[in-house]
Scaffold this motif. Structure first.
Motif, PDB file in Angstrom:
ATOM      1  N   PRO A  17       0.838  -1.246   0.024  1.00 57.52           N
ATOM      2  CA  PRO A  17      -0.243  -0.013   0.265  1.00 57.52           C
ATOM      3  C   PRO A  17       1.253   1.194  -0.469  1.00 57.52           C
ATOM      4  CG  PRO A  17      -0.317  -1.241   1.702  1.00 57.52           C
ATOM      5  CD  PRO A  17       0.399  -2.125   1.420  1.00 57.52           C
ATOM      6  N   GLY A  18       0.387   1.802  -0.782  1.00 59.45           N
ATOM      7  CA  GLY A  18       0.951   3.315  -0.341  1.00 59.45           C
ATOM      8  C   GLY A  18       2.157   4.061  -2.001  1.00 59.45           C
ATOM      9  N   LYS A  19       3.699   3.457  -1.167  1.00 55.73           N
ATOM     10  CA  LYS A  19       4.219   3.435  -2.246  1.00 55.73           C
ATOM     11  C   LYS A  19       5.009   2.425  -2.523  1.00 55.73           C
ATOM     12  CE  LYS A  19       8.203   6.578  -1.229  1.00 55.73           C
ATOM     13  NZ  LYS A  19       7.588   7.684  -1.518  1.00 55.73           N
ATOM     14  N   ASN A  20       4.593   1.384  -3.588  1.00 53.00           N
ATOM     15  CA  ASN A  20       4.857   0.648  -4.545  1.00 53.00           C
ATOM     16  C   ASN A  20       6.431  -0.488  -4.028  1.00 53.00           C
ATOM     17  OD1 ASN A  20       5.448   0.983  -6.648  1.00 53.00           O
ATOM     18  ND2 ASN A  20       3.561   0.834  -7.655  1.00 53.00           N
ATOM     19  N   GLY A  21       6.772  -1.239  -4.869  1.00 51.83           N
ATOM     20  CA  GLY A  21       7.774  -1.569  -4.045  1.00 51.83           C
ATOM     21  C   GLY A  21       9.108  -1.249  -5.104  1.00 51.83           C
ATOM     22  N   MET A  22       8.505  -0.712  -7.016  1.00 50.01           N
ATOM     23  CA  MET A  22       8.968  -0.563  -7.839  1.00 50.01           C
ATOM     24  C   MET A  22       9.213   1.249  -7.607  1.00 50.01           C
ATOM     25  SD  MET A  22       9.999  -1.658 -10.871  1.00 50.01           S
ATOM     26  CE  MET A  22       9.723  -3.401 -10.531  1.00 50.01           C
ATOM     27  N   GLU A  23       8.256   1.376  -7.213  1.00 46.58           N
ATOM     28  CA  GLU A  23       8.760   2.849  -6.950  1.00 46.58           C
ATOM     29  C   GLU A  23       9.581   3.549  -5.956  1.00 46.58           C
ATOM     30  OE1 GLU A  23       3.973   5.225  -7.790  1.00 46.58           O
ATOM     31  OE2 GLU A  23       4.293   3.638  -5.907  1.00 46.58           O
ATOM     32  N   THR A  24       9.868   2.624  -4.522  1.00 50.23           N
ATOM     33  CA  THR A  24      10.662   2.562  -3.313  1.00 50.23           C
ATOM     34  C   THR A  24      12.036   2.637  -4.621  1.00 50.23           C
ATOM     35  OG1 THR A  24       9.253   1.361  -1.883  1.00 50.23           O
ATOM     36  CG2 THR A  24      11.062   1.167  -1.899  1.00 50.23           C
ATOM     37  N   ALA A  25      12.357   1.744  -5.091  1.00 53.22           N
ATOM     38  CA  ALA A  25      13.450   1.492  -6.176  1.00 53.22           C
ATOM     39  C   ALA A  25      13.722   2.093  -6.269  1.00 53.22           C
ATOM     40  CB  ALA A  25      13.407   0.032  -6.643  1.00 53.22           C
ATOM     41  N   LYS A  26      12.933   3.470  -8.115  1.00 56.58           N
ATOM     42  CA  LYS A  26      13.546   4.127  -8.331  1.00 56.58           C
ATOM     43  C   LYS A  26      14.147   5.211  -7.172  1.00 56.58           C
ATOM     44  CE  LYS A  26      10.174   2.747 -12.368  1.00 56.58           C
ATOM     45  NZ  LYS A  26       9.031   3.810 -12.576  1.00 56.58           N
ATOM     46  N   GLU A  27      13.402   5.348  -6.386  1.00 57.41           N
ATOM     47  CA  GLU A  27      13.763   6.871  -5.115  1.00 57.41           C
ATOM     48  C   GLU A  27      15.142   6.094  -4.505  1.00 57.41           C
ATOM     49  OE1 GLU A  27      11.832   9.082  -1.009  1.00 57.41           O
ATOM     50  OE2 GLU A  27      10.688   8.139  -3.141  1.00 57.41           O
ATOM     51  N   LEU A  28      14.778   4.724  -4.514  1.00 56.81           N
ATOM     52  CA  LEU A  28      16.596   5.206  -3.997  1.00 56.81           C
ATOM     53  C   LEU A  28      17.298   4.147  -5.026  1.00 56.81           C
ATOM     54  CD1 LEU A  28      17.202   2.866  -1.195  1.00 56.81           C
ATOM     55  CD2 LEU A  28      16.987   1.159  -2.257  1.00 56.81           C
ATOM     56  N   ARG A  29      17.142   4.239  -6.320  1.00 57.28           N
ATOM     57  CA  ARG A  29      18.709   4.258  -6.819  1.00 57.28           C
ATOM     58  C   ARG A  29      19.098   6.050  -6.815  1.00 57.28           C
ATOM     59  NH1 ARG A  29      20.333   0.374  -6.530  1.00 57.28           N
ATOM     60  NH2 ARG A  29      20.358  -1.155  -7.346  1.00 57.28           N
ATOM     61  N   ARG A  30      17.764   7.180  -7.353  1.00 54.98           N
ATOM     62  CA  ARG A  30      18.195   7.884  -7.113  1.00 54.98           C
ATOM     63  C   ARG A  30      19.222   8.290  -6.257  1.00 54.98           C
ATOM     64  NH1 ARG A  30      12.690   9.039  -8.939  1.00 54.98           N
ATOM     65  NH2 ARG A  30      12.013   9.736  -6.706  1.00 54.98           N
ATOM     66  N   LYS A  31      19.150   8.112  -5.091  1.00 58.13           N
ATOM     67  CA  LYS A  31      20.012   7.999  -3.943  1.00 58.13           C
ATOM     68  C   LYS A  31      21.342   7.487  -3.756  1.00 58.13           C
ATOM     69  CE  LYS A  31      15.778   9.555  -0.885  1.00 58.13           C
ATOM     70  NZ  LYS A  31      15.628   8.993   0.382  1.00 58.13           N
ATOM     71  N   SER A  32      21.136   5.845  -3.842  1.00 63.26           N
ATOM     72  CA  SER A  32      22.446   5.278  -4.047  1.00 63.26           C
ATOM     73  C   SER A  32      22.254   4.469  -5.451  1.00 63.26           C
ATOM     74  CB  SER A  32      22.765   4.291  -2.749  1.00 63.26           C
ATOM     75  OG  SER A  32      23.277   3.154  -2.743  1.00 63.26           O
ATOM     76  N   LYS A  33      23.278   3.708  -5.674  1.00 60.94           N
ATOM     77  CA  LYS A  33      23.656   3.060  -6.819  1.00 60.94           C
ATOM     78  C   LYS A  33      23.904   2.175  -5.750  1.00 60.94           C
ATOM     79  CE  LYS A  33      22.621   5.908 -10.346  1.00 60.94           C
ATOM     80  NZ  LYS A  33      21.004   5.924 -11.282  1.00 60.94           N
ATOM     81  N   ASN A  34      24.331   1.242  -5.012  1.00 60.95           N
ATOM     82  CA  ASN A  34      24.965   0.598  -4.460  1.00 60.95           C
ATOM     83  C   ASN A  34      24.156  -0.456  -3.993  1.00 60.95           C
ATOM     84  OD1 ASN A  34      27.250   1.469  -5.059  1.00 60.95           O
ATOM     85  ND2 ASN A  34      28.011   3.135  -3.188  1.00 60.95           N
ATOM     86  N   THR A  35      22.719  -0.688  -3.523  1.00 62.75           N
ATOM     87  CA  THR A  35      22.430  -1.370  -2.364  1.00 62.75           C
ATOM     88  C   THR A  35      21.992  -2.514  -4.170  1.00 62.75           C
ATOM     89  OG1 THR A  35      21.330   0.252  -1.238  1.00 62.75           O
ATOM     90  CG2 THR A  35      20.053  -1.822  -1.263  1.00 62.75           C
TER      91      THR A  35
END
Length: 240
Positions: free
Chosen positions: A55-73
């Motif tokens: 619910p809310g931010k789905n996993g794909m949206e979460t991953a895209k936001e994470l990638r904007r912050k970090s390329k390493n995870t």
């Protein structure tokens, strides 16, 4: 090593926590109910097991936001659906696990992710040039990740794309045009049925490109542009 699980289902989070604890008892483990909760935490995980349907931010949206912050995870998607598998490589996912899966498969994927994490810690890793992204494909009913730098060349045969890698041949249903776009400037479409990796070329002429473990056809009309692009590739890589 920091491992995180992001899933809105408590039973799933607890299940992963138990499995990870058995395999890597010394890892720092964090559990999150949502992408927003993940981003409110301090630091970023080294390995993230990420649900897609939340619910809310789905996993794909979460991953895209994470990638904007970090390329390493290192991201491992976990879902009961395989609808998003082709979007997964757009955010550099390491793997896409489809529920249900057995203990052996989970252990294999997590152990491979840990190997990649440990490889990145080696001193020589910092000296490497940026690696090409990975390609996620479906073959034989399984979703697998193929590193583009390991593809020697690709060809189309009987409506399938065949990836000739450094150690195996992988067939899947797909379009060469999409692979060509994903592969980028280190590859060239020498013929409508062939895409070659400049890094594995041994020699070439106006009709054929000879690679380290195979050869590809050269279309006459593509030869001049191929030579120009190959020279530019060598300049980028510092070759003479």
């Amino acid at each position: 090593m920091r491992i995180a699980v992001c899933d809105d289902d408590k039973e799933i989070r607890d299940m992963f926590a138990e499995k990870i604890g058995k395999l890597y008892p010394n890892a720092a483990l964090s559990l999150f109910r949502s992408g927003d909760e993940l981003f409110m935490s301090a630091g970023e995980p080294d390995i993230l097991l990420l649900d897609i349907q939340m619910p809310g931010k789905n996993g794909m949206e979460t991953a895209k936001e994470l990638r904007r912050k970090s390329k390493n995870t290192i991201i491992i998607f976990v879902s009961a659906l395989d609808d998003f598998v082709f979007q997964a490589f757009d955010v550099g996912a390491f793997h896409y696990l489809v529920k249900p899966f057995d203990e052996k498969k989970f252990a294999e994927v997590l152990q491979n992710a840990v190997k990649q994490f440990e490889e990145r810690k080696k001193p020589e890793y910092a000296d490497r040039k940026e690696e090409l992204p990975s390609l996620m494909i479906t073959t034989g009913g399984q979703h697998i990740t193929v590193r583009l730098e390991e593809i020697v060349y690709a060809e189309v045969y009987d409506r399938k794309v065949i990836l000739h890698t450094v150690d195996s041949d992988i067939e899947y249903y797909g379009k060469m045009k999409e692979l060509e776009k994903k592969a980028g400037d280190d590859f060239y479409r020498t013929h409508r049925s062939f895409l070659v990796n400049f890094g594995f070329i041994r020699k070439y002429d106006a009709t054929t490109v000879y690679l380290e473990n195979g050869q590809a056809l050269m279309a006459k009309q593509n030869y001049s542009e191929f030579v120009k692009q190959y020279l530019r590739y060598n300049q980028r890589k510092g070759k003479r």
